[in-house]
Scaffold this motif. Structure first.
Motif, PDB file in Angstrom:
ATOM      1  N   SER A 143       0.826  -1.209   0.000  1.00 52.45           N
ATOM      2  CA  SER A 143       0.000   0.000   0.000  1.00 52.45           C
ATOM      3  C   SER A 143       0.861   1.259   0.000  1.00 52.45           C
ATOM      4  N   VAL A 144       1.926   1.251   0.811  1.00 50.16           N
ATOM      5  CA  VAL A 144       2.826   2.416   0.860  1.00 50.16           C
ATOM      6  C   VAL A 144       3.496   2.640  -0.487  1.00 50.16           C
ATOM      7  N   ARG A 145       3.952   1.564  -1.115  1.00 48.80           N
ATOM      8  CA  ARG A 145       4.598   1.713  -2.424  1.00 48.80           C
ATOM      9  C   ARG A 145       3.606   2.196  -3.482  1.00 48.80           C
ATOM     10  N   ALA A 146       2.364   1.722  -3.434  1.00 50.13           N
ATOM     11  CA  ALA A 146       1.353   2.196  -4.380  1.00 50.13           C
ATOM     12  C   ALA A 146       1.088   3.692  -4.190  1.00 50.13           C
ATOM     13  N   GLU A 147       0.994   4.138  -2.944  1.00 57.59           N
ATOM     14  CA  GLU A 147       0.797   5.562  -2.678  1.00 57.59           C
ATOM     15  C   GLU A 147       2.004   6.383  -3.136  1.00 57.59           C
TER      16      GLU A 147
END
Length: 792
Positions: free
Chosen positions: A226-230
């Motif tokens: 999720s952090v990498r997608a954001e």
């Protein structure tokens, strides 16, 4: 030679009596070998027996020690159960219960100090940077867990002092703040790619997140993705950036995408599970890093923390994620992340209008993907490669079409010029020998002087120069696009340093990127250029047709001819546009020819053809007397025609334009001359008719009329006839001279030939005289043709 069997020998005499010397030596060697083997077996048996003996002795010694230890324990137990010992313990227990309240107060005060120290320690750990950031995050997470345990250990705080209550309340409020700070610090590490942070730091950050949020391996992986997608979304979010997105953001997003795939496959599930398992192997306060943190002073405060804190072990699910689940989560993320990446790339490209910038971005993006995209196991790199190619190619095609469409500005400039046409100003032709040219300051540089000379020589006034400048700007854009497409064809994409790709994959990629994509761009460029030139040609054709009936068609035709010439001189090398503008050239040439011819012909018709006497009649030669040079009017006609051509501009008179001029000039000349010839014949007929109807002289004295000279009317008629005959002869010479000037193609036309025959009939000359005139006019033209060089 084989050695004898030694098993049959019983005495040494048998060896020396029954065998030869070589056999004796062989027997000797065999006996030595057998002796060595038996000695080795004997040593092995003795050694094994000795080790067994030593083992038995050690067992006996241990049994004796165990018996002595058991006897000592039983002796101590018996002593402790005595009456005196039990009584002492009862007394001690009573004294301990009396001091319980004092110990509770001390424990509470110690935990409050430790609670405050935890908050300061977390703040210091989160402020640090550089190397070892992952270790500090894990340590901060452990301190945060300790702080949470300490806050929970107080329970209800109604019966404590104000200072302790305020400290505990403040710690409870700051706990969430510190947790958010820690999670944000973890996200900052996770948002960076492996080039900016070590992969070990990423693992440590994930461990810290697990501790801070009590998350298992599955939740940790979900948070990481999720952090990498954001982070990828942030790189393409225009609202989040103070400046516009550029190629650097695209490369960062692509790098985050590729590194995420590689990081997850490298860390999950084995390394992440092992790291989480390490947190559960010992008590929290037994951690060496936590014990070594000076600000906490656990060597002092640990014994006051209570059993629930001292023996606390983090409970984290480290085994709730297997390889299959990790692959499914990564595959789903890769699909969504790829879509985000491609959408962000398309959005970034929308804000880029330079063809070269996009080509350079394409090179960097594809090199990045080829370098790292194929390293991820289980993912087909060609899928993302095709998506990147499609996004870049779509934008390149749209920019290409937009650049080619700017050709319509050339047509708009032509239309604007014709709409604002001002005779004498818009069509002003600057001469090569004008005063402003001669007074030019040559110190400004040779390029400026050369440009001015070429502009004047080719008739590029301000109106033409604006169109030429507009077209040259467009042509420069198209040339740069063509050069960049050629650059794409020369690029190589086989830089597989680690040699992990097959030759077929490299060859296929090379064909896609260096052949198919440039071919697509080149084909669209050619088709768009062809369509743009067709539209421009239609626009110029309609513009010329709308102005063909205007009063200034001559100067307008010159303007359009110069525009077409300069455009055609730098046409793109395409077969479909080689005929650009040619359909309008014949009508433009005819209009130009009519404009140039009209003034000399009008002067010729009003002055030369109306003359009744032949100038230079006394210079005629031969028998019968024939002219040897043209009439002044004819010579002036040619000179005026050449002067008019020069005034229009030397650059306009191509061989085709000159041929059209000759044809148009010949047609108009025949019409003017024939009109004058017909009027001459009509005058003679009227004169003859008047002579027949005048009976005055014959009625008064007919006899005298016969005897004396003719009447005045007959004399006048005969004089006019003689003058007309000389004029016809001079005309015939002039016509032969004009035939030499106009050429055989124009003079072979039926209208011109019939006119020559009509004039010849009026001269009443013989054919030999006509040949003399033709020969004389040919000789004269050879001597004087250079005077009319522009017309030849």
């Amino acid at each position: 030679m084989a050695a004898p069997d030694t098993s049959t020998l019983t005495t040494s005499a048998q060896v020396f009596t029954a065998h030869t010397l070589p056999q004796i030596r062989a027997i000797h060697k065999t006996l030595h070998v057998q002796i060595d083997e038996k000695a080795a077996r004997l040593r092995t048996q003795v050694g094994n027996s000795y080790r067994e003996l030593l083992g038995t002795a050690d067992t006996i010694v241990r049994m004796r020690d165990d018996m002595r230890a058991a006897q000592d324990i039983l002796a101590r137990m018996g002593g402790m159960c005595g009456r005196a010992a039990v009584g002492a313990k009862i007394s001690g227990l009573g004294r301990f219960r009396g001091g319980e309240d004092a110990d509770a107060l001390t424990s509470r005060a110690a935990r409050v100090k430790l609670l405050n120290a935890c908050g300061l320690a977390i703040s210091r750990l989160l402020k640090g940077g550089g190397e070892g950031r992952g270790e500090r995050l894990v340590l901060a997470a452990k301190v945060l867990v300790l702080k949470r345990l300490l806050v929970s250990s107080f329970g209800a705080i109604d019966n404590v002092g104000e200072d302790i209550r305020a400290s505990i309340e403040g710690s409870r409020k700051s706990l969430n703040s510190l947790r958010r700070r820690l999670l944000r610090a973890v996200e900052k590490v996770l948002e960076k790619s492996s080039d900016g942070v070590d992969r070990g730091d990423i693992l440590k950050a994930l461990t810290a997140y697990s501790l801070a949020s009590s998350s298992g391996a599955r939740d940790v992986l979900r948070h990481f993705l999720s952090v990498r997608a954001e982070a990828i979304t942030y790189e393409f979010d225009l609202k989040e950036h103070e400046k516009e997105r550029d190629a650097e953001n695209v490369l960062k997003g692509l790098d985050l995408y590729t590194r995420t795939l590689l990081d997850v496959q490298a860390l999950v599930p084995s390394k992440l599970s092992d790291a989480l398992l390490q947190l559960k192997k010992q008590h929290l306060l037994a951690d060496e890093s936590l014990q070594g943190l000076e600000g906490l002073r656990l060597d002092v405060f640990e014994k006051w923390c209570g059993d629930e804190i001292q023996y606390f072990t983090p409970f984290i699910r480290h085994d709730d994620l297997d390889g299959k689940q990790a692959r499914e989560m990564l595959t789903n993320w890769a699909t969504k992340g790829g879509e985000i990446l491609l959408q962000g790339l398309q959005g970034t490209l929308e804000h880029v209008s330079e063809f070269k910038t996009i080509v350079d971005l394409r090179t960097n993006i594809l090199h990045h993907w080829i370098k790292d995209g194929g390293k991820a196991r289980g993912f087909d790199p060609s899928v993302m490669l095709d998506g990147l190619r499609e996004a870049v190619n779509d934008r390149l095609l749209r920019i290409l079409e937009a650049k080619v469409a700017k050709l319509k500005l050339v047509g708009s400039e032509v239309s604007a010029t014709l709409e604002a046409w001002r005779p004498g100003s818009t069509d002003q032709h600057r001469g090569l020998w004008d005063e402003d040219m001669l007074d030019m300051d040559v110190s400004v540089g040779a390029s400026h002087v050369t440009h001015e000379i070429v502009s004047r020589l080719y008739g590029r006034n301000d109106a033409v120069a604006r169109v030429v400048t507009s077209y040259e700007s467009w042509h420069h854009l198209i040339d740069s696009v063509g050069d960049l497409i050629e650059q794409l064809k020369r690029q190589r994409w086989d830089d597989d340093i680690e040699e992990i790709e097959d030759e077929d994959v490299i060859a296929t990629r090379q064909k896609l990127l260096s052949k198919d994509d440039p071919a697509l761009l080149q084909k669209r460029l050619n088709n768009t250029i062809t369509a743009a030139f067709k539209d421009l040609n239609d626009h110029l054709t309609s513009t010329w047709k709308s102005k063909s009936d205007a009063t200034d068609t001559g100067p307008i035709s010159m303007y359009l001819l110069r525009v077409l010439r300069d455009i055609r001189s730098r046409l793109p090398k395409l077969e479909d546009i080689k005929s650009f503008g040619l359909e309008n050239v014949p009508s433009l040439h005819e209009t130009l020819a009519a404009h140039v011819s009209i003034s000399p012909l009008e002067e010729f018709a009003s002055t030369a053809l109306t003359r009744k006497r032949v100038a230079g009649r006394a210079l005629w030669e031969g028998e019968p007397a024939l002219p040897t040079q043209p009439s002044p009017g004819t010579f002036k006609l040619l000179r005026n025609l050449v002067t008019s051509m020069g005034d229009a501009g030397l650059d306009l008179w191509t061989p085709t334009a000159v041929n059209v001029l000759k044809r148009v000039f010949a047609k108009q000349l025949v019409d003017v001359w024939r009109k004058e010839l017909n009027s001459e014949v009509a005058d003679r007929q009227e004169a003859d008719k008047a002579s027949e109807e005048d009976p005055s002289s014959q009625e008064s004295n007919p006899t005298e009329t016969d005897e004396k000279k003719p009447s005045s009317s007959e004399e006048t008629t005969e004089g006019k006839y003689e003058k007309s005959k000389d004029i016809f002869i001079q005309w015939l010479y002039d016509i032969h001279l004009l035939q030499q000037c106009l050429g055989p193609d124009v003079c072979s036309e039926e209208s011109f030939g019939s006119f020559v025959e009509e004039v010849f009939e009026k001269t009443e000359l013989e054919s030999s005289a006509k040949d003399r005139l033709a020969k004389a006019s040919q000789d004269y033209w050879k001597r004087t043709s250079l005077l009319f060089g522009l017309f030849t």
